[in-house]
Design a protein around this motif. Sequence first.
Motif, PDB file in Angstrom:
ATOM      1  N   ASN A 314      -8.958  -5.864   0.212  1.00  0.00           N
ATOM      2  CA  ASN A 314      -8.053  -4.757   0.528  1.00  0.00           C
ATOM      3  C   ASN A 314      -8.768  -3.461   0.224  1.00  0.00           C
ATOM      4  O   ASN A 314      -9.919  -3.460  -0.232  1.00  0.00           O
ATOM      5  N   GLY A 315      -8.094  -2.342   0.450  1.00  0.00           N
ATOM      6  CA  GLY A 315      -8.690  -1.049   0.175  1.00  0.00           C
ATOM      7  C   GLY A 315      -8.810  -0.774  -1.311  1.00  0.00           C
ATOM      8  O   GLY A 315      -8.393  -1.575  -2.151  1.00  0.00           O
ATOM      9  N   PRO A 316      -9.381   0.377  -1.675  1.00  0.00           N
ATOM     10  CA  PRO A 316      -9.663   0.681  -3.077  1.00  0.00           C
ATOM     11  C   PRO A 316      -8.419   1.030  -3.873  1.00  0.00           C
ATOM     12  O   PRO A 316      -7.452   1.570  -3.342  1.00  0.00           O
ATOM     13  N   GLU A 317      -8.478   0.720  -5.154  1.00  0.00           N
ATOM     14  CA  GLU A 317      -7.392   1.046  -6.077  1.00  0.00           C
ATOM     15  C   GLU A 317      -7.234   2.564  -6.163  1.00  0.00           C
ATOM     16  O   GLU A 317      -8.159   3.334  -5.885  1.00  0.00           O
ATOM     17  N   ASP A 318      -6.026   2.997  -6.530  1.00  0.00           N
ATOM     18  CA  ASP A 318      -5.752   4.420  -6.654  1.00  0.00           C
ATOM     19  C   ASP A 318      -6.174   4.920  -8.029  1.00  0.00           C
ATOM     20  O   ASP A 318      -5.978   4.242  -9.041  1.00  0.00           O
ATOM     21  N   GLY A 334      -4.462   6.440   3.095  1.00  0.00           N
ATOM     22  CA  GLY A 334      -3.904   5.343   2.316  1.00  0.00           C
ATOM     23  C   GLY A 334      -4.946   4.639   1.467  1.00  0.00           C
ATOM     24  O   GLY A 334      -6.156   4.779   1.663  1.00  0.00           O
ATOM     25  N   ARG A 335      -4.453   3.836   0.519  1.00  0.00           N
ATOM     26  CA  ARG A 335      -5.327   3.063  -0.367  1.00  0.00           C
ATOM     27  C   ARG A 335      -4.666   1.704  -0.611  1.00  0.00           C
ATOM     28  O   ARG A 335      -3.753   1.315   0.120  1.00  0.00           O
ATOM     29  N   LYS A 336      -5.127   0.988  -1.599  1.00  0.00           N
ATOM     30  CA  LYS A 336      -4.548  -0.303  -1.947  1.00  0.00           C
ATOM     31  C   LYS A 336      -3.026  -0.180  -2.059  1.00  0.00           C
ATOM     32  O   LYS A 336      -2.518   0.805  -2.596  1.00  0.00           O
ATOM     33  N   ARG A 337      -2.320  -1.162  -1.536  1.00  0.00           N
ATOM     34  CA  ARG A 337      -0.853  -1.267  -1.482  1.00  0.00           C
ATOM     35  C   ARG A 337      -0.235  -0.500  -0.312  1.00  0.00           C
ATOM     36  O   ARG A 337       0.944  -0.668  -0.041  1.00  0.00           O
ATOM     37  N   SER A 338      -0.994   0.309   0.355  1.00  0.00           N
ATOM     38  CA  SER A 338      -0.461   1.103   1.459  1.00  0.00           C
ATOM     39  C   SER A 338      -0.717   0.423   2.794  1.00  0.00           C
ATOM     40  O   SER A 338      -1.783  -0.164   3.011  1.00  0.00           O
ATOM     41  N   LEU A 339       0.250   0.519   3.703  1.00  0.00           N
ATOM     42  CA  LEU A 339       0.059  -0.022   5.053  1.00  0.00           C
ATOM     43  C   LEU A 339      -0.592   0.987   5.998  1.00  0.00           C
ATOM     44  O   LEU A 339      -0.765   0.692   7.178  1.00  0.00           O
ATOM     45  N   TYR A 340      -0.965   2.157   5.491  1.00  0.00           N
ATOM     46  CA  TYR A 340      -1.859   2.998   6.267  1.00  0.00           C
ATOM     47  C   TYR A 340      -3.245   2.350   6.233  1.00  0.00           C
ATOM     48  O   TYR A 340      -3.539   1.497   5.391  1.00  0.00           O
ATOM     49  N   GLU A 341      -4.111   2.767   7.161  1.00  0.00           N
ATOM     50  CA  GLU A 341      -5.379   2.081   7.383  1.00  0.00           C
ATOM     51  C   GLU A 341      -6.205   1.875   6.120  1.00  0.00           C
ATOM     52  O   GLU A 341      -6.835   0.833   5.942  1.00  0.00           O
ATOM     53  N   GLY A 342      -6.228   2.858   5.237  1.00  0.00           N
ATOM     54  CA  GLY A 342      -7.051   2.750   4.040  1.00  0.00           C
ATOM     55  C   GLY A 342      -6.687   1.593   3.141  1.00  0.00           C
ATOM     56  O   GLY A 342      -7.499   1.161   2.321  1.00  0.00           O
ATOM     57  N   GLY A 343      -5.470   1.065   3.281  1.00  0.00           N
ATOM     58  CA  GLY A 343      -5.045  -0.064   2.462  1.00  0.00           C
ATOM     59  C   GLY A 343      -5.525  -1.403   2.976  1.00  0.00           C
ATOM     60  O   GLY A 343      -5.659  -2.359   2.200  1.00  0.00           O
ATOM     61  N   HIS A 344      -5.775  -1.490   4.295  1.00  0.00           N
ATOM     62  CA  HIS A 344      -6.128  -2.804   4.855  1.00  0.00           C
ATOM     63  C   HIS A 344      -7.308  -2.801   5.817  1.00  0.00           C
ATOM     64  O   HIS A 344      -7.763  -3.864   6.248  1.00  0.00           O
ATOM     65  N   ARG A 345      -7.829  -1.628   6.162  1.00  0.00           N
ATOM     66  CA  ARG A 345      -9.006  -1.568   7.041  1.00  0.00           C
ATOM     67  C   ARG A 345     -10.247  -1.461   6.164  1.00  0.00           C
ATOM     68  O   ARG A 345     -10.453  -0.464   5.467  1.00  0.00           O
ATOM     69  N   VAL A 346     -11.074  -2.490   6.200  1.00  0.00           N
ATOM     70  CA  VAL A 346     -12.234  -2.566   5.308  1.00  0.00           C
ATOM     71  C   VAL A 346     -13.459  -3.013   6.101  1.00  0.00           C
ATOM     72  O   VAL A 346     -13.381  -3.340   7.291  1.00  0.00           O
ATOM     73  N   ALA A 347     -14.585  -3.041   5.424  1.00  0.00           N
ATOM     74  CA  ALA A 347     -15.828  -3.480   6.059  1.00  0.00           C
ATOM     75  C   ALA A 347     -15.751  -4.952   6.453  1.00  0.00           C
ATOM     76  O   ALA A 347     -15.113  -5.762   5.769  1.00  0.00           O
ATOM     77  N   TRP A 348     -16.383  -5.282   7.569  1.00  0.00           N
ATOM     78  CA  TRP A 348     -16.569  -6.686   7.982  1.00  0.00           C
ATOM     79  C   TRP A 348     -17.943  -6.764   8.638  1.00  0.00           C
ATOM     80  O   TRP A 348     -18.173  -6.210   9.713  1.00  0.00           O
ATOM     81  N   ILE A 349     -18.868  -7.404   7.967  1.00  0.00           N
ATOM     82  CA  ILE A 349     -20.244  -7.522   8.430  1.00  0.00           C
ATOM     83  C   ILE A 349     -20.566  -8.995   8.609  1.00  0.00           C
ATOM     84  O   ILE A 349     -20.332  -9.803   7.700  1.00  0.00           O
ATOM     85  N   ASN A 429       0.116   8.331   0.458  1.00  0.00           N
ATOM     86  CA  ASN A 429      -0.243   6.918   0.600  1.00  0.00           C
ATOM     87  C   ASN A 429       0.961   6.032   0.921  1.00  0.00           C
ATOM     88  O   ASN A 429       0.785   4.870   1.305  1.00  0.00           O
ATOM     89  N   GLN A 430       2.165   6.546   0.731  1.00  0.00           N
ATOM     90  CA  GLN A 430       3.363   5.706   0.754  1.00  0.00           C
ATOM     91  C   GLN A 430       3.845   5.478   2.178  1.00  0.00           C
ATOM     92  O   GLN A 430       4.710   6.174   2.710  1.00  0.00           O
ATOM     93  N   ALA A 431       3.285   4.443   2.775  1.00  0.00           N
ATOM     94  CA  ALA A 431       3.611   4.086   4.146  1.00  0.00           C
ATOM     95  C   ALA A 431       4.960   3.374   4.209  1.00  0.00           C
ATOM     96  O   ALA A 431       5.476   2.903   3.193  1.00  0.00           O
ATOM     97  N   PRO A 432       5.542   3.253   5.393  1.00  0.00           N
ATOM     98  CA  PRO A 432       6.736   2.423   5.549  1.00  0.00           C
ATOM     99  C   PRO A 432       6.474   0.966   5.164  1.00  0.00           C
ATOM    100  O   PRO A 432       5.330   0.562   4.917  1.00  0.00           O
ATOM    101  N   HIS A 433       7.537   0.166   5.143  1.00  0.00           N
ATOM    102  CA  HIS A 433       7.442  -1.228   4.686  1.00  0.00           C
ATOM    103  C   HIS A 433       6.699  -2.153   5.645  1.00  0.00           C
ATOM    104  O   HIS A 433       6.129  -3.157   5.218  1.00  0.00           O
ATOM    105  N   LEU A 434       6.763  -1.886   6.935  1.00  0.00           N
ATOM    106  CA  LEU A 434       6.276  -2.812   7.957  1.00  0.00           C
ATOM    107  C   LEU A 434       5.317  -2.101   8.903  1.00  0.00           C
ATOM    108  O   LEU A 434       5.429  -0.888   9.121  1.00  0.00           O
TER     109      LEU A 434
END
Length: 512
Positions: A314-318, A334-349, A429-434
Amino acid sequence: MKVHSPFRYNKMESMFGWRHVYLALAAIQVAGLFCGALSLDTPTEIERPNVILMLADDWGYGDVGVYGGPQYPHSRTQVRTPNIDTMAREGAIFTDYHTANPVCSPSRAALMTGFFPARVGIHTALNSNAQSNKREGQVNFLNLSIPTVTGHFQKAGYLVGHYGKWHLGGTKAPAAPPPTAYGIDSAVTFDSNDPGHQLGNASQPYWAGMSSTLIMDNALKLIAEAQVQKKPFYLNLWFHIAHATLDPTPEQLEAYSDGGACRQDELAANQTYCAQQIYWASQTETDGQIGRLVAELKKLGLSQNTLSVFTADNGPEDVMTYHNAQGTTGPWRGRKRSLYEGGHRVAWIANWPAKITAGRVDHSIIGGVDWFPTAAKLAGIPLSDGDMSKLDGEDMSVAFLNPKGSVATPRSKMLYWEWRYAVAGHCWNQAPHLAVRNGTWKFLMNADGTRHELYDMSTGPGAQNFEFQNLALKNPSIVSSLSTSLSAWLKTLPNGPIFTPNNFGCGTFPMS
């Protein structure tokens, strides 16, 4: 070394500074074109690749050099990851990969099963205390009846190892199964109910700093054993770094200590002195251990036919949760726990010299739920049509083997997320629930149907695709369609915990 505050950059600098990242990724891609396209054939039993999934903990999208490290303006990080960067340049970089949840246990459950984690009753980090899990409305451990990627590879004749974090069940009462119950031949872990096979002594000084070494020590032993048994191997290497609490050794910290001026005086979550250097030193140590793995694979003549993937849970801790949490999400909100991109969009190599064209930059939308069916297909042991139809993920192997550079491989299934609890840090960082992703559109809303947010996530930097500009009012038909899909998906999930009420968030950018 000049230490910069992680909050000292503004919105426009972030967006335009990160153009350099996309240009750099494009340069990597062009260089890779000269390596030529490789075969898309399915491996035979004799040619089956070894498979390694390296999962970092709480690493942001920008915490890897090739995704925007110190060589790029406004990256807010000085971390050096030369081995991961080399792995990327010699393989494929995916710019649009998403974990299935912005927190560790559910994200890991998706990688293991191919299901959205809410479907298997895992909504947040699993506790070692059953009462805490009950209070949070979730199971105590991953259900043994659910097929796993490790079990699938084991049945196909692979030697399977899991080293590092588990976090898919650690309760004593009821007793959570040990990792080896999930189709794993050898496991040395932490955050598990397997007292005889723990990864060192976590209470000892510098355990966190040495954890990546301990993980790699065990991994190299299994690789050697696989050669003795003449078997291909599947490895889960799930690192502790960069989860709290970080504890780099003095030698590790020296790389960022500016002539000895930086040191860690105490192992404490609230230490403010040298917080960034502590974070970077920990990541560089993990990168060094990945380099050790790569060198061993080359020495044994295994590198050409080994599929290695590096990503994060997941994304980085706050920083408001843990001061040494100095990770960067790059351009994403966004960051960890957030449904904005920063919470779940991470590197994939992904690196597989025998099959993956070097230098590729791929913009296909990939989800954590896709790993199980994709890895199985790439290894020549695909799931049956019946099993595939049950999964939330899909086979995205074509994206891995695509020789056409950045041409995105379309997916047939939408990606869905849910987060039912509080979000740490600034209200930004506080995105909606879904949330749901369908092509270039990402739509978010609360579980009660309020707070509609729609963003165009088209590839490339720009004001709209970093979730700064809500396009919901301008696109009512898209909102209607995606809100219907999201509500319908929520109804398919088993009963879960109550969503956090009064989830309002804010539209104020916190770093201007």
